[in-house]
Design an enzyme around this catalytic site. Structure first.
Site, short mmCIF file in Angstrom:
data_model
loop_
_atom_site.label_atom_id
_atom_site.label_comp_id
_atom_site.label_asym_id
_atom_site.label_seq_id
_atom_site.Cartn_x
_atom_site.Cartn_y
_atom_site.Cartn_z
N ASN A 14 0.82 -1.15 -0.11
CA ASN A 14 0.04 0.15 0.01
C ASN A 14 0.75 1.19 0.03
O ASN A 14 0.48 2.13 -0.50
CB ASN A 14 -1.06 0.01 1.40
CG ASN A 14 -2.25 -0.88 0.84
OD1 ASN A 14 -3.11 -0.29 0.03
ND2 ASN A 14 -2.23 -1.93 1.53
N MET A 90 0.58 -3.17 12.42
CA MET A 90 -0.20 -3.96 13.21
C MET A 90 -0.12 -3.89 14.63
O MET A 90 -0.57 -4.74 15.30
CB MET A 90 0.32 -5.41 12.79
CG MET A 90 0.34 -5.78 11.27
SD MET A 90 -1.30 -5.53 10.48
CE MET A 90 -2.26 -7.26 11.60
N ARG A 91 0.02 -2.50 15.17
CA ARG A 91 -0.02 -2.40 16.69
C ARG A 91 -1.34 -1.50 16.85
O ARG A 91 -1.61 -0.34 16.40
CB ARG A 91 1.15 -1.59 17.20
CG ARG A 91 2.38 -2.21 16.68
CD ARG A 91 2.87 -3.18 18.07
NE ARG A 91 3.89 -4.18 17.57
CZ ARG A 91 4.09 -5.28 18.28
NH1 ARG A 91 3.39 -5.63 19.10
NH2 ARG A 91 5.12 -6.12 17.81
N ASN A 107 -6.18 4.93 8.32
CA ASN A 107 -5.91 3.55 8.08
C ASN A 107 -6.92 2.72 7.08
O ASN A 107 -7.67 3.24 6.47
CB ASN A 107 -6.46 2.83 9.63
CG ASN A 107 -6.33 1.34 9.67
OD1 ASN A 107 -4.94 1.05 9.18
ND2 ASN A 107 -7.38 0.59 9.76
N HIS A 109 -8.28 -0.76 6.13
CA HIS A 109 -8.62 -1.98 6.71
C HIS A 109 -9.11 -2.92 5.67
O HIS A 109 -10.01 -2.66 4.95
CB HIS A 109 -9.72 -1.70 8.10
CG HIS A 109 -10.08 -3.27 8.40
ND1 HIS A 109 -9.20 -3.89 9.61
CD2 HIS A 109 -11.07 -4.01 8.47
CE1 HIS A 109 -9.79 -4.87 9.92
NE2 HIS A 109 -10.97 -4.88 9.35
N ASP A 145 -10.66 0.10 14.54
CA ASP A 145 -11.51 -0.22 13.40
C ASP A 145 -13.04 0.44 13.29
O ASP A 145 -13.84 -0.23 12.76
CB ASP A 145 -11.53 -1.62 13.03
CG ASP A 145 -10.19 -2.22 12.75
OD1 ASP A 145 -9.35 -1.51 12.18
OD2 ASP A 145 -9.78 -3.59 12.96
N GLU A 174 -7.38 -2.36 -2.71
CA GLU A 174 -6.83 -1.42 -1.78
C GLU A 174 -5.76 -0.26 -2.56
O GLU A 174 -5.65 0.66 -2.02
CB GLU A 174 -6.02 -2.24 -0.56
CG GLU A 174 -6.76 -2.89 0.25
CD GLU A 174 -6.00 -3.61 1.25
OE1 GLU A 174 -5.23 -3.11 1.86
OE2 GLU A 174 -6.31 -4.76 1.72
N1 NHR Z 1 -5.41 1.87 16.71
C1 NHR Z 1 -6.61 2.63 17.06
N2 NHR Z 1 -6.49 3.14 18.15
N3 NHR Z 1 -7.68 2.70 16.35
C2 NHR Z 1 -7.50 1.92 15.10
O1 NHR Z 1 -8.72 2.03 14.32
C3 NHR Z 1 -6.42 1.26 14.49
C4 NHR Z 1 -5.42 1.15 15.51
C5 NHR Z 1 -4.23 0.51 15.30
C6 NHR Z 1 -4.10 0.05 13.82
C7 NHR Z 1 -4.88 -1.18 12.23
C8 NHR Z 1 -5.81 -2.23 12.40
C9 NHR Z 1 -6.41 -2.87 10.95
O2 NHR Z 1 -6.82 -2.26 10.06
C10 NHR Z 1 -5.28 -0.11 13.16
C11 NHR Z 1 -6.29 0.49 13.46
C12 NHR Z 1 -3.70 -4.38 14.70
C13 NHR Z 1 -4.74 -4.98 15.18
C14 NHR Z 1 -4.30 -5.84 16.68
O3 NHR Z 1 -5.07 -6.44 17.09
C15 NHR Z 1 -6.07 -4.56 15.04
C16 NHR Z 1 -6.55 -3.81 14.27
C17 NHR Z 1 -5.45 -3.46 13.34
C18 NHR Z 1 -4.13 -3.55 13.49
N4 NHR Z 1 -2.96 -6.05 16.58
C19 NHR Z 1 -2.41 -7.01 17.74
C20 NHR Z 1 -2.10 -5.80 18.97
O4 NHR Z 1 -2.18 -6.44 20.15
C21 NHR Z 1 -1.06 -7.33 17.37
C22 NHR Z 1 -1.07 -8.42 16.07
C23 NHR Z 1 0.05 -8.81 15.69
O5 NHR Z 1 1.35 -8.21 16.08
O6 NHR Z 1 -0.02 -9.51 14.75
O7 NHR Z 1 -1.78 -4.69 18.77
O8 NHR Z 1 -6.82 -3.88 11.11
C1 GAR Z 2 -3.28 -4.98 3.86
O1 GAR Z 2 -4.21 -5.77 3.07
C2 GAR Z 2 -4.13 -4.21 4.64
O2 GAR Z 2 -5.24 -3.58 4.53
C3 GAR Z 2 -3.75 -4.97 6.09
O3 GAR Z 2 -2.62 -5.47 5.77
C4 GAR Z 2 -2.17 -5.61 4.48
C5 GAR Z 2 -0.99 -4.94 4.27
O4 GAR Z 2 -0.38 -5.07 3.10
N1 GAR Z 2 -4.16 -4.22 7.30
C6 GAR Z 2 -4.11 -4.82 8.56
O5 GAR Z 2 -4.48 -6.09 8.47
C7 GAR Z 2 -4.27 -3.83 9.63
N2 GAR Z 2 -4.44 -4.80 10.77
P1 GAR Z 2 1.04 -4.30 2.68
O6 GAR Z 2 1.99 -3.87 3.80
O7 GAR Z 2 1.21 -4.63 1.50
O8 GAR Z 2 0.51 -2.78 2.38
#
Ligand code: NHR
Ligand code: GAR
Length: 215
Positions: A14, A90-91, A107, A109, A145, A174
């Site tokens: 992305n 991913m945090r 973001n 998603h 999200d 995306e």
């Molecule tokens: N933070 C907030 N406050 N609000 C959002 O909407 C967020 C955010 C941080 C990241 C991206 C999100 C997605 O699009 C995002 C949106 C990671 C997790 C998660 O559970 C959830 C949603 C998203 C990204 N992460 C784990 C954690 O404990 C770790 C998972 C891993 O390392 O593989 O942080 O999906």
């Molecule tokens: C994308 O599909 C994005 O929507 C998703 O991870 C991929 C990242 O790909 N995001 C999440 O799942 C956030 N939790 P990229 O690194 O090739 O852009």
């Protein structure tokens, strides 16, 4: 010139799609820095190869999330960005961080929110038997999200799809959706009213949704 900071954890496709749109469409904007929370993130090498500045703020270097997020914010703020773009980051981010970037933290998603927030969206979409799946670009709010939706891309779920095939179809959408939404943000064309976003002065054919035909 508007400035963009990209945060990522993984592959960076992305980020690359946004960098390509900036270049090809000659946006009055640039990517000031690509920041990863892990040094192994493929997206970092990809950014460096494209000549972009990179930084790592390693999550594992901090015992507490607050300290990690303070260091991350310092690295971001050095660039005074107009947009902070989560691209496969991913945090989960805390309330103080989210509040600091209110209205300029985006973001993407991989689902049609509010369906399938969180992780493993493609597996859950297949399991749920949906006929339409997709991706959402939204402003980040304190609740994960669930922030105001800027734009969405829909793709069909095909009978023969497995997780990888569906993920690839969503990812291609995306790569069209994120540059489109980011451009609107940078051009000051998005109005945020409570939980809803509107696009100012839509041109013919411009809409907050995209539809990808299966091929
Ligand atoms: N933070 C907030 N406050 N609000 C959002 O909407 C967020 C955010 C941080 C990241 C991206 C999100 C997605 O699009 C995002 C949106 C990671 C997790 C998660 O559970 C959830 C949603 C998203 C990204 N992460 C784990 C954690 O404990 C770790 C998972 C891993 O390392 O593989 O942080 O999906
Ligand atoms: C994308 O599909 C994005 O929507 C998703 O991870 C991929 C990242 O790909 N995001 C999440 O799942 C956030 N939790 P990229 O690194 O090739 O852009």
């Amino acid at each position: 010139m508007k400035k963009i900071v990209v945060l990522l954890s993984g592959r960076g496709s992305n980020m690359a799609a946004i960098a390509a749109a900036l270049r090809e469409e000659r946006w009055p904007a640039s990517i000031a820095c690509v920041i990863a929370d892990r040094p192994q993130a493929q997206g970092l090498a990809r950014a460096a190869q494209a000549g972009l500045a990179t930084a790592v703020v390693e999550r594992s270097a901090f015992a507490r999330r607050d300290d990690f997020e303070r260091a991350l914010a310092e690295t971001i703020d050095a660039h005074r960005p107009d947009a902070v773009v989560l691209a496969g980051f991913m945090r989960v981010l805390g309330a103080a961080f989210v509040e600091r970037y209110h209205g300029r933290l985006l973001n993407i998603h991989p689902s049609l929110l509010p369906a399938f927030p969180g992780l493993d969206t493609h597996r859950r979409a297949l399991q749920g038997g949906v006929a339409v799946h997709g991706a959402t670009v939204h402003y980040v709010g304190a609740e994960v999200d669930a922030g105001p939706i800027i734009a969405q891309a829909a793709v069909p779920v095909m009978p023969e799809d497995d997780e990888d095939a569906l993920a690839a179809r969503v990812l291609a959408s995306e790569h069209r959706l994120y540059p489109m939404a980011l451009r609107w943000h940078l051009d000051g064309r998005l109005r945020l009213q409570g939980t809803r976003v509107t696009l100012a002065d839509p041109r013919p054919g411009e809409a907050r949704w995209l539809w990808n035909d299966a091929r």
